[in-house]
Design a protein around this motif. Structure first.
Motif, PDB file in Angstrom:
ATOM      1  N   GLU B 343       0.841  -1.200   0.000  1.00  0.00           N
ATOM      2  CA  GLU B 343       0.000   0.000   0.000  1.00  0.00           C
ATOM      3  C   GLU B 343       0.872   1.244   0.000  1.00  0.00           C
ATOM      4  OE1 GLU B 343      -2.915   0.311   3.108  1.00  0.00           O
ATOM      5  OE2 GLU B 343      -4.015   1.819   1.968  1.00  0.00           O
ATOM      6  N   VAL B 345       0.375   5.343   0.262  1.00  0.00           N
ATOM      7  CA  VAL B 345      -0.566   6.425   0.556  1.00  0.00           C
ATOM      8  C   VAL B 345       0.235   7.709   0.668  1.00  0.00           C
ATOM      9  CG1 VAL B 345      -2.183   7.329   2.262  1.00  0.00           C
ATOM     10  CG2 VAL B 345      -2.066   4.883   1.850  1.00  0.00           C
ATOM     11  N   ILE B 381      -4.247  13.748  -3.164  1.00  0.00           N
ATOM     12  CA  ILE B 381      -4.073  12.629  -2.237  1.00  0.00           C
ATOM     13  C   ILE B 381      -4.227  11.348  -3.036  1.00  0.00           C
ATOM     14  CG2 ILE B 381      -5.019  11.411  -0.254  1.00  0.00           C
ATOM     15  CD1 ILE B 381      -6.122  13.953   0.752  1.00  0.00           C
ATOM     16  N   ASP B 383      -4.045   6.888  -2.980  1.00  0.00           N
ATOM     17  CA  ASP B 383      -4.009   5.656  -2.188  1.00  0.00           C
ATOM     18  C   ASP B 383      -3.984   4.495  -3.166  1.00  0.00           C
ATOM     19  OD1 ASP B 383      -6.217   4.115   0.299  1.00  0.00           O
ATOM     20  OD2 ASP B 383      -4.241   3.558  -0.462  1.00  0.00           O
ATOM     21  N   TYR B 385      -3.516   0.383  -3.438  1.00  0.00           N
ATOM     22  CA  TYR B 385      -3.550  -0.821  -2.612  1.00  0.00           C
ATOM     23  C   TYR B 385      -3.459  -2.032  -3.527  1.00  0.00           C
ATOM     24  CZ  TYR B 385      -5.209  -4.040   0.992  1.00  0.00           C
ATOM     25  OH  TYR B 385      -5.333  -5.061   1.892  1.00  0.00           O
ATOM     26  N   LYS B 392      -4.716  -7.959  -7.742  1.00  0.00           N
ATOM     27  CA  LYS B 392      -5.745  -6.910  -7.670  1.00  0.00           C
ATOM     28  C   LYS B 392      -5.080  -5.582  -7.325  1.00  0.00           C
ATOM     29  CE  LYS B 392      -9.640  -9.798  -6.475  1.00  0.00           C
ATOM     30  NZ  LYS B 392     -10.511 -10.314  -5.437  1.00  0.00           N
ATOM     31  N   TYR B 394      -6.081  -1.597  -6.472  1.00  0.00           N
ATOM     32  CA  TYR B 394      -7.083  -0.572  -6.197  1.00  0.00           C
ATOM     33  C   TYR B 394      -6.377   0.778  -6.119  1.00  0.00           C
ATOM     34  CZ  TYR B 394      -9.701  -4.638  -4.742  1.00  0.00           C
ATOM     35  OH  TYR B 394     -10.301  -5.858  -4.708  1.00  0.00           O
ATOM     36  N   ALA B 396      -7.118   5.077  -5.777  1.00  0.00           N
ATOM     37  CA  ALA B 396      -8.035   6.207  -5.641  1.00  0.00           C
ATOM     38  C   ALA B 396      -7.223   7.491  -5.553  1.00  0.00           C
ATOM     39  CB  ALA B 396      -8.890   6.069  -4.389  1.00  0.00           C
ATOM     40  N   TYR B 398      -7.566  11.931  -5.216  1.00  0.00           N
ATOM     41  CA  TYR B 398      -8.367  13.129  -4.946  1.00  0.00           C
ATOM     42  C   TYR B 398      -7.467  14.320  -5.223  1.00  0.00           C
ATOM     43  CZ  TYR B 398     -10.166  16.714  -1.636  1.00  0.00           C
ATOM     44  OH  TYR B 398     -10.598  17.860  -1.039  1.00  0.00           O
ATOM     45  N   ILE B 438     -12.509  12.264  -7.787  1.00  0.00           N
ATOM     46  CA  ILE B 438     -12.119  10.910  -7.390  1.00  0.00           C
ATOM     47  C   ILE B 438     -11.998  10.017  -8.602  1.00  0.00           C
ATOM     48  CG2 ILE B 438     -12.820   8.884  -6.069  1.00  0.00           C
ATOM     49  CD1 ILE B 438     -14.422  10.824  -4.327  1.00  0.00           C
ATOM     50  N   GLU B 440     -11.410   5.976  -9.298  1.00  0.00           N
ATOM     51  CA  GLU B 440     -11.357   4.711  -8.572  1.00  0.00           C
ATOM     52  C   GLU B 440     -11.260   3.589  -9.584  1.00  0.00           C
ATOM     53  OE1 GLU B 440     -14.648   4.236  -6.017  1.00  0.00           O
ATOM     54  OE2 GLU B 440     -14.078   2.261  -5.353  1.00  0.00           O
ATOM     55  N   LEU B 590     -13.464  13.443   1.808  1.00  0.00           N
ATOM     56  CA  LEU B 590     -13.667  12.888   0.481  1.00  0.00           C
ATOM     57  C   LEU B 590     -15.106  12.455   0.339  1.00  0.00           C
ATOM     58  CD1 LEU B 590     -10.507  10.685   0.092  1.00  0.00           C
ATOM     59  CD2 LEU B 590     -11.011  12.819  -1.046  1.00  0.00           C
ATOM     60  N   GLU B 592     -18.023   9.934  -1.580  1.00  0.00           N
ATOM     61  CA  GLU B 592     -18.257   8.719  -2.350  1.00  0.00           C
ATOM     62  C   GLU B 592     -18.525   9.142  -3.791  1.00  0.00           C
ATOM     63  OE1 GLU B 592     -18.113   6.042   0.960  1.00  0.00           O
ATOM     64  OE2 GLU B 592     -18.019   5.782  -1.204  1.00  0.00           O
ATOM     65  N   PRO B 593     -18.218   8.285  -4.758  1.00  0.00           N
ATOM     66  CA  PRO B 593     -18.419   8.689  -6.151  1.00  0.00           C
ATOM     67  C   PRO B 593     -19.814   9.219  -6.417  1.00  0.00           C
ATOM     68  CG  PRO B 593     -17.217   6.640  -6.089  1.00  0.00           C
ATOM     69  CD  PRO B 593     -17.602   6.950  -4.675  1.00  0.00           C
TER      70      PRO B 593
END
Lengths: 286, 806
Positions: B343, B345, B381, B383, B385, B392, B394, B396, B398, B438, B440, B590, B592-593
């Motif tokens: 991760e 961040v 910002i 992140d 992961y 996998k 992930y 995100a 901002y 955002i 994602e 932040l 949510e979408p």
């Protein structure tokens, strides 16, 4: 993965960097404590009992073992024509609708006084009963979850028509009732509301039809019948402001944001005295 | 469409102003018979660096001028057999030229640095006295001065030096934000070589962006704004980068506790073209990161860097070209590794600017500068992961920011010594991105949300004249017409400006000024410190531009025999449509979408008004072995918002009744300097809770089974909770702030150049100034006592710096 609360990591970063430089503040004049009555009451024509909860605020500086005693309290409510004394109960006061029926469009004054000099009062005007023409539509939706795979969902949207040329405030609530054939006389009842989207005002939609809320629930495949009971309250502004401020409340714990006080319309005290009217809509899902 | 309407507005105004100026110029020229013009450039000998604000005057002191931002001067005088011209500037030996004025003369003047004088003085040179200038409410800082004042962790900071002047305050301990005459940090126009700089700080406001080694001129105006300045209410901080040495290569640098810097400058073509490169970087992460990697530990780090570059070229006397830029970034990161999981961040923010300028000399009286400018600030910002075993990923992100494209044109016209006319126009195309943005990326499901950019065009036209109707009277009068094209709305405001100075005798002057200012962009910041998350947003149909009107009156007395100067100034400023946050609003979350479209910053703010008044004293000693100044400000700043504090007035957080600065430099000998500063300020006004009580929400369904509470985390409004009672906003004064900083410098001239060791102590007597307070409970057996706890930021901190010049 989305992180919430940008302020949080920044705040913690700085806070823990600074924590070793903390001490009790000396040589300062702390705010003076003044005892006040805390009144909480929400009245509605649909209630059979009018309840008023009364308590007192507490110190946060100095000796915290001192409990404040408000003394003997009495509460009165007036509709402008007559004043009624409320009956004292464990957590405050009550008045039955047999003695005084709360009426839509009527203004009420509430006052609470104590024999140790504390007193507080407030007023509110019950919203006029309006027809908001509720309607609901329900549709199925397929959702893909990375772990559970494909899921069937029901999306129920509820619509209201705002009453034009006046300020309207709303609160919504919803519960689901599921009847399982095996336990028909004991239905499964659960709430599916309780977020910020339960509150709305009519800014930007005065007199228009709008979507009050939408609910997404798993499709009840093995259930004999399922209902949603949608409640909609028309509230006064104080009700709306109080709950919105409770949602946004910040007690000053974060030193990098301004504290956000709780709304109060109690004169000489703290708390809330507000009103609402209530209607409901039953939506059959299955 | 927006640009078209703005251009249309500008064209109409250009025609009006041109007609006015033409008539004025013809009238002025009609008066000039048998007069000739002495014009030219003043530069530093040995480097070719143009010098700003150099005094050029006749030896009888009755007539004179100063060089402009590019070192150009022009003086039109009656024909004469012999004219004695004096050219003087702080830290340089004066030049005297005897000239026979029988025709127009072009001079190229080089001033030699006076190496004997090491300490640098403030705001005025030996020849010009403060009482002679028409301008008031200005502060000038020399770059050498920045080097001499002791600083936090040895990091020299332009903005912290400015905070030592009366009328200019810091917000909180260690912050480099400027609060000027009751205005907030968003009300300062900070320009570096004509480019606007938005978030002007590193490390959460503890250090400013500006590397003093790259700067030539730093001037802050806090009142009596000439018409050429606009766009902010409270101050204009104008900084010019050095051009670069045109004769030979030089450099300087330093190594400090948290960062190092180096500046190199030299000729690309001798006496024609030069380049300057200057960089700075922190290095704690470079040292710690490899160690953490070896230990396979979580890797956390922070760094910042900034880089200045400038190139210029002279195409002869009439045309010069400059290209300069600034690039800086801060990054905070955390890298986490465990079996199968990675991760990353972090958050990063930074400014970029680029300025292309063209100077053109039409004739010996008319000078022009055209600029094309790019400026941008962004914050992000991220992140990431990764689940390595399952492939996998992930991610995100901002971010938010602001970007400007600017065109600017300025004229200086000096028809005769009684008038210095300036005029010009500016257009800025702003692009705002205040909304959370955002992205994602989930395996099998890509979701992308894009917030809409908001555009706004800001334009201005101005004309001003510095006029000497009498020898003892100087007046600067001007008008600025500003325009802003916002989504759905046009704003247009005339901004009259006036300042005047009346000399009484040789050393005393009374000054007065009036300025009307407009500000079309706002900074949203609901913290008491400067954070990179501070957002810049435009005025809109709902959110009006901020406006201010300020009057100032003051007097200046020079004491030439003791080289002291005393200035006293009183001001009153009223600001309208200032921005405040609605209670409970935050921009630090932040979304949510699905919520991006619901976010509207306009719903989270409220508009109000603010008043500030004060009295400022400044006593300066300019020369000698001991120099420095004493500054004192007495001020009040209040605000009023209809939706805050029940509509009642309250003191601003940074309202500071008393503010004192003592700054002293002592030149022990050629090799040792001592310096010290002592500051005192009344504590900030903050809001403390008064008591607590039990708050109950209303809930029709409170008895209904609620299985989702523990999974979805329904908001707490459903449940009763204990809350604090707050009284008036900002009802409590923090403890007063005071601090002593000391420094000593050891210079040594070497064969290759010069080196300096500096040892300094920040907060020498370890005063634990409060940074913030919080409530807590103290337990003594069964007794519980509610207390207020104080958190302090910086105890005594020594630092060591090694710097060099070659």
């Amino acid at each position: 993965m989305i992180k919430k609360g940008v302020a949080t990591p920044i705040t913690f970063l700085l806070f823990f960097a600074l924590i070793s430089c903390e001490r009790e503040a000396k040589n300062i004049i702390l705010p003076e404590f003044r005892p006040k009555l805390v009144i909480t009451s929400f009245i509605s024509p649909s209630d059979t009992v009018l309840s008023v909860s009364v308590s007192i605020n507490n110190r946060i500086y100095g000796d915290l073992g001192q409990a404040e005693d408000p003394g003997n309290l009495k509460a009165y409510i007036s509709d402008g024509n007559r004043e009624y004394e409320l009956e004292k109960v464990a957590e405050g006061f009550k008045l039955s609708s047999d003695e005084m029926q709360v009426l839509p469009g009527q203004r009420y004054n509430l006052s609470v006084t104590g024999d140790k000099g504390l007193q507080a009062e407030a007023f509110c005007t019950v919203p006029v009963k309006r027809e908001f023409s509720p309607e609901a539509d329900t549709s199925k939706k397929v959702y893909y979850d990375a772990y559970q795979g494909s899921m069937n969902l029901l999306v129920t949207r509820v619509f209201l028509t705002d009453f034009p040329a006046e300020d309207n405030y709303y609160r919504f609530g919803c519960k689901m009732i599921l009847y399982d054939p095996e336990y028909y006389f004991n239905p499964y009842i659960t709430r599916i509301s309780g977020t910020a989207s339960d509150f709305a005002d009519d800014k930007g939609k005065d007199g228009e039809r709008f979507m009050a809320n939408s609910y997404v629930i798993p499709y009840p495949k093995y259930i004999d019948s399922a209902f949603l009971v949608f409640y909609y309250q028309s509230t006064d502004k104080a009700y709306y402001d109080y709950h919105m401020s409770l949602m946004k409340y910040s007690g000053g714990d974060n030193p990098f944001t301004e504290p956000s006080p709780l709304f109060s319309n109690i004169s000489g005290g703290l708390g809330i005295f507000a009103s609402y009217t209530l209607d409901s809509l039953v939506i059959r899902l299955r | 469409m927006r640009l078209h309407s703005t251009l249309k507005f500008l064209c109409k105004e250009v025609i009006v102003i041109s007609c006015f100026l033409s008539g004025f110029i013809v009238g002025l020229n009609g008066q000039q018979n048998q007069r000739y013009t002495i014009s030219g450039y003043v530069k530093e000998a040995g480097s070719g660096e143009s010098l700003i604000g150099v005094n050029v005057y006749l030896s009888d002191r009755k007539t004179g001028t100063v060089t402009n931002n590019y070192g150009f001067f022009s003086l039109t005088l009656p024909e004469s057999d012999s004219v004695e011209l004096v050219i003087s500037y702080v830290g340089f030996n004066p030049e005297i030229r005897k000239i026979s004025l029988r025709k127009n003369i072009e001079l190229s003047i080089e001033l030699r640095s006076d190496l004997i004088i090491r300490e640098v003085i403030i705001s005025a040179d030996r020849a010009e006295r403060l009482s002679e200038s028409a301008r008031m409410s200005t502060v000038k800082v020399q770059s050498a001065q920045i080097r001499n004042i002791p600083s936090l962790l040895g990091e020299k900071d332009v903005l912290k030096v400015l905070q030592l002047m009366p009328g200019i305050q810091k917000g909180s301990e260690g912050s480099s934000g400027l609060y000027v005459r009751g205005g907030g940090p968003d009300q300062n126009l900070i320009i570096l070589d004509d480019a606007i700089v938005y978030n002007a700080s590193h490390l959460f406001g503890f250090f400013s962006l500006f590397n003093g080694n790259a700067l030539k001129n730093i001037e802050l105006t806090k009142g009596g704004f000439p018409a050429r300045y606009g766009g902010r209410l409270s101050s204009v901080l104008e900084m010019n980068m050095k051009d670069g040495n045109r004769e030979e290569w030089h450099g300087e640098g330093g190594i400090g506790l948290i960062s190092s810097n180096i500046t190199v400058e030299g000729p690309l073509k001798k006496n024609r073209s030069s380049i300057l490169l200057s960089g700075r970087r922190t290095y704690a992460d470079l040292i710690i990161s490899p160690i953490l990697k070896l230990m396979d530990e979580e890797n956390t780090g922070y760094f910042f860097y900034d880089f200045n570059a400038k190139v210029n070229y002279d195409f002869g006397r009439k045309n010069k070209l400059y290209l300069s830029g600034y690039f800086g970034k801060d990054k905070f990161y955390m890298k986490y590794r465990s079996t199968g999981v990675r991760e990353n961040v972090g958050f990063l923010w930074g400014n970029s600017t680029a300025t292309l300028r063209w100077n053109h000399l039409f004739n010996n009286k008319l000078f022009a500068n055209a600029s094309a400018i790019f400026s941008s600030y962004s914050f992000g910002i991220y992140d990431e992961y990764k689940v390595v075993s399952e492939n996998k990923d992930y991610y995100a992100e901002y971010y938010s920011g602001i970007r400007d494209l600017t065109m600017k044109y300025d004229l200086d016209y000096l028809p005769n010594p009684k008038h210095w006319i300036k005029g010009g126009l500016i257009t800025i195309l702003h692009r705002f991105n205040p909304h959370a943005f955002i992205e994602e990326d989930i395996p099998g499901q890509i979701s992308e949300k894009e917030a809409e950019y908001i555009y706004g065009t800001e334009a201005g036209i101005y004309a001003e004249d510095t006029w000497h109707p009498l020898h003892s009277l100087k007046i600067n009068a001007g008008i600025r017409l500003s325009h802003f094209n916002a989504p759905g709305k046009n704003y247009f405001y005339p901004e009259p400006r006036l300042s005047a100075a009346l000399r009484i005798g040789d050393d005393l002057a009374i000054k007065a000024s009036y300025a009307s200012m407009s500000q079309y962009i706002h900074m949203l910041s609901n913290t008491g410190i400067s954070l990179p998350t501070d957002l810049w947003v435009p005025a809109t149909e709902r959110v009006k531009p901020q406006q201010s009107k300020q009057v100032a009156v003051g007097g200046v007395r020079d004491f030439p025999e003791t080289m002291l100067s005393l200035s006293v100034e009183g001001y009153y400023k009223k600001m309208d449509n200032v921005i405040g946050y609605r209670e409970g609003a935050s921009f630090l979350e932040l979304n949510e979408p699905g919520d991006v479209e619901k976010t509207d910053w306009q719903d989270k703010i409220t508009e109000g008004r603010s008043w500030s008044c004060g009295l400022e004293f400044l006593l300066q000693k300019k020369e000698g072995r001991v120099t420095g100044w004493i500054g004192y400000t007495l001020s009040w700043t209040q605000m009023q918002f209809d939706s805050l504090n029940y509509g009642r007035k309250f003191y601003a957080r940074y309202d500071r009744r008393h503010d004192i600065s003592l700054v002293a430099f002592f030149r022990v000998n050629d090799r040792i300097n001592l310096s010290g500063t002592w500051v005192y300020g009344t504590g900030n006004a903050v809001t403390l809770p008064l008591s607590e009580y039990y708050a109950e929400p209303h809930d029709l369904l409170k008895d209904v089974h609620d299985p989702y509470h523990y999974y979805n985390g329904f908001s707490e409004m459903i449940y009763p909770r204990t809350v604090n009672e707050f009284g008036e906003k900002n009802n409590f004064r923090m403890r007063s702030y005071h601090r002593l900083d000391l420094g000593i410098q050891f210079h040594k001239v070497k064969k290759w150049g010069e080196r300096t060791w500096e040892i300094s102590v920040y907060n020498a007597y370890n005063r634990l100034n409060p940074f913030f307070y919080y409530n807590d409970v103290k337990y003594e057996g069964e007794r519980r006592t509610g207390v207020l706890k104080q958190v302090s930021l910086f105890p005594v901190i020594p630092s060591f710096t090694w710097s060099f010049k070659f």
